[in-house]
Design an enzyme around this catalytic site. Structure first.
Site, PDB file in Angstrom:
ATOM      1  N   TRP A  17       0.816  -1.202   0.000  1.00 51.78           N
ATOM      2  CA  TRP A  17       0.000   0.000   0.000  1.00 51.78           C
ATOM      3  C   TRP A  17       0.854   1.257   0.000  1.00 51.78           C
ATOM      4  O   TRP A  17       0.625   2.193  -0.766  1.00 51.78           O
ATOM      5  CB  TRP A  17      -0.960  -0.044   1.177  1.00 51.78           C
ATOM      6  N   THR A 143      -9.890   0.336  -1.769  1.00 52.14           N
ATOM      7  CA  THR A 143      -8.705   0.350  -2.619  1.00 52.14           C
ATOM      8  C   THR A 143      -7.897  -0.927  -2.489  1.00 52.14           C
ATOM      9  O   THR A 143      -7.742  -1.463  -1.394  1.00 52.14           O
ATOM     10  CB  THR A 143      -7.782   1.520  -2.234  1.00 52.14           C
ATOM     11  N   ALA A 145      -3.935  -2.103  -3.496  1.00 50.74           N
ATOM     12  CA  ALA A 145      -2.656  -1.510  -3.873  1.00 50.74           C
ATOM     13  C   ALA A 145      -2.298  -1.796  -5.328  1.00 50.74           C
ATOM     14  O   ALA A 145      -1.824  -0.897  -6.051  1.00 50.74           O
ATOM     15  CB  ALA A 145      -1.550  -2.028  -2.946  1.00 50.74           C
ATOM     16  N   LYS A 196     -14.162  -3.248   8.638  1.00 52.54           N
ATOM     17  CA  LYS A 196     -14.480  -3.993   7.411  1.00 52.54           C
ATOM     18  C   LYS A 196     -13.580  -5.208   7.248  1.00 52.54           C
ATOM     19  O   LYS A 196     -13.967  -6.199   6.623  1.00 52.54           O
ATOM     20  CB  LYS A 196     -14.400  -3.081   6.196  1.00 52.54           C
ATOM     21  N   SER A 259      -8.257  -9.261  -1.444  1.00 48.06           N
ATOM     22  CA  SER A 259      -8.289  -8.935  -0.014  1.00 48.06           C
ATOM     23  C   SER A 259      -7.602 -10.032   0.787  1.00 48.06           C
ATOM     24  O   SER A 259      -8.026 -11.181   0.784  1.00 48.06           O
ATOM     25  CB  SER A 259      -9.740  -8.778   0.464  1.00 48.06           C
ATOM     26  N   ARG A 260      -6.556  -9.653   1.524  1.00 49.28           N
ATOM     27  CA  ARG A 260      -5.853 -10.667   2.326  1.00 49.28           C
ATOM     28  C   ARG A 260      -6.709 -11.130   3.509  1.00 49.28           C
ATOM     29  O   ARG A 260      -6.563 -12.257   3.971  1.00 49.28           O
ATOM     30  CB  ARG A 260      -4.503 -10.130   2.799  1.00 49.28           C
TER      31      ARG A 260
END
Length: 337
Positions: A17, A143, A145, A196, A259-260
């Site tokens: 990021w 967002t 990265a 989130k 998304s990790r």
């Protein structure tokens, strides 16, 4: 600040990021210095002119500098952007404060999470470590990265209690396909960015158990209700949570495998342990740290946050993914709101 003014910006944190944001700012015409905490990482960035670990296919713009000696860059900087994991946020701010006087510099962060030890929002940490009366800005939104680094369309929010500061960072980033909106609800933006990640773990578990699209939609919508309930403790406005930093980020993180936190949930559903799943992902899974903070505060305040509670017990290894789903399905009937 005119959008044509070149600003000297130091970006602290060369993960995916931080690197992506530094690349975007450099492409926008600013004088950008990127700092990494590891000497080995710094040398790799210098030699390769790209972040081999996180963004191997994106080469740095010529104007992006890699920092070896941090103090001179901080001294010359107009603005400092912190992009490090939440558990080292205080440590990095203290380092900055020790190295240079920052009261007249623009300071923002794009870190999403709570401080784990003190269970504090990050703007509270900044006031303790840097300056009680300084104006800070938090940058957040839906967002990834990799997409920012590629220059794909992106929208975020710049939130500060000071309108001029929010506008400064919005102008700094607002370039090409990157849009930055302003607002004043820092607490709401920070809670949205942290909470989130917990819901992304939950949706990852649900999808990993093949519970279907209906279940995913239910988790996202009920997770939104939980997020708003929790954010209410900090005086956050519903409009903030319905915006980019709340609903927007929630939907993105819960539905895309970039998304990790979602990846982490998928691995838990396949019966991997929390430790094993985190090691395999190889990056900080902020939802793991966030859910521990949320559970402690919810217990203290008597808040009912059923999805977060089951994610907590799952992360701690107290129950299996299947048991977590069964517990949620077994809850008593109640009014939606």
């Amino acid at each position: 600040m005119s959008r044509k003014d070149v600003q000297k910006v130091v970006v602290l944190g060369a993960g995916a990021w931080g690197t992506a944001l530094a690349i975007h700012l450099a492409r926008s015409g600013h004088d950008v210095a990127l700092w990494a905490h590891s000497d080995e990482h710094v040398q790799s960035l210098l030699q390769e002119r790209r972040n081999l670990r996180y963004l191997p296919h994106v080469h740095f713009p010529e104007s992006l500098r890699i920092v070896e000696d941090l103090a001179p860059s901080l001294e010359a900087a107009d603005a400092i952007l912190v992009v490090v994991p939440s558990h080292v946020f205080r440590r990095v701010l203290k380092k900055v404060s020790d190295l240079v006087g920052v009261s007249k510099k623009h300071i923002a962060w794009a870190t999403k999470g709570f401080e784990p030890e003190g269970r504090k929002l990050l703007h509270e940490v900044a006031r303790e470590e840097v300056c009680q009366d300084c104006h800070y800005t938090v940058l957040s939104g839906p967002t990834f990265a990799a997409e920012v680094a590629k220059g794909l369309p992106t929208a975020m929010v710049s939130a500060s209690t000071n309108e001029q500061e929010a506008a400064y960072w919005a102008n700094l980033f607002h370039h090409d396909a990157f849009r930055m909106y302003t607002q004043g609800d820092m607490a709401g933006v920070e809670v949205g960015g942290a909470y989130k990640n917990i819901m992304a773990i939950a949706t990852g578990v649900s999808d990993g158990l093949h519970l279907g699209a209906n279940a995913r939609a239910a988790i996202i919508s009920r997770g939104m209700a939980e997020m708003m309930r929790f954010a209410g403790l900090y005086g956050a406005t519903p409009e903030t949570l319905m915006g980019l930093a709340g609903l927007g980020d929630l939907v993105l993180t819960c539905t895309d495998n970039l998304s990790r936190n979602r990846q982490f949930g998928l691995k838990l559903a396949s019966k991997q342990s929390s430790e094993s799943a985190q090691q395999e992902i190889g990056q900080v899974v902020e939802g793991v740290k966030a859910v521990r903070v949320v559970k402690a505060i919810a217990d203290e305040k008597g808040l009912d946050l059923p999805i977060a509670e089951q994610v907590y017990h799952l992360v701690e290894g107290n129950i299996s993914a299947k048991e977590a789903a069964e517990r949620l399905l077994a809850r008593e009937l109640k009014a939606e709101s």
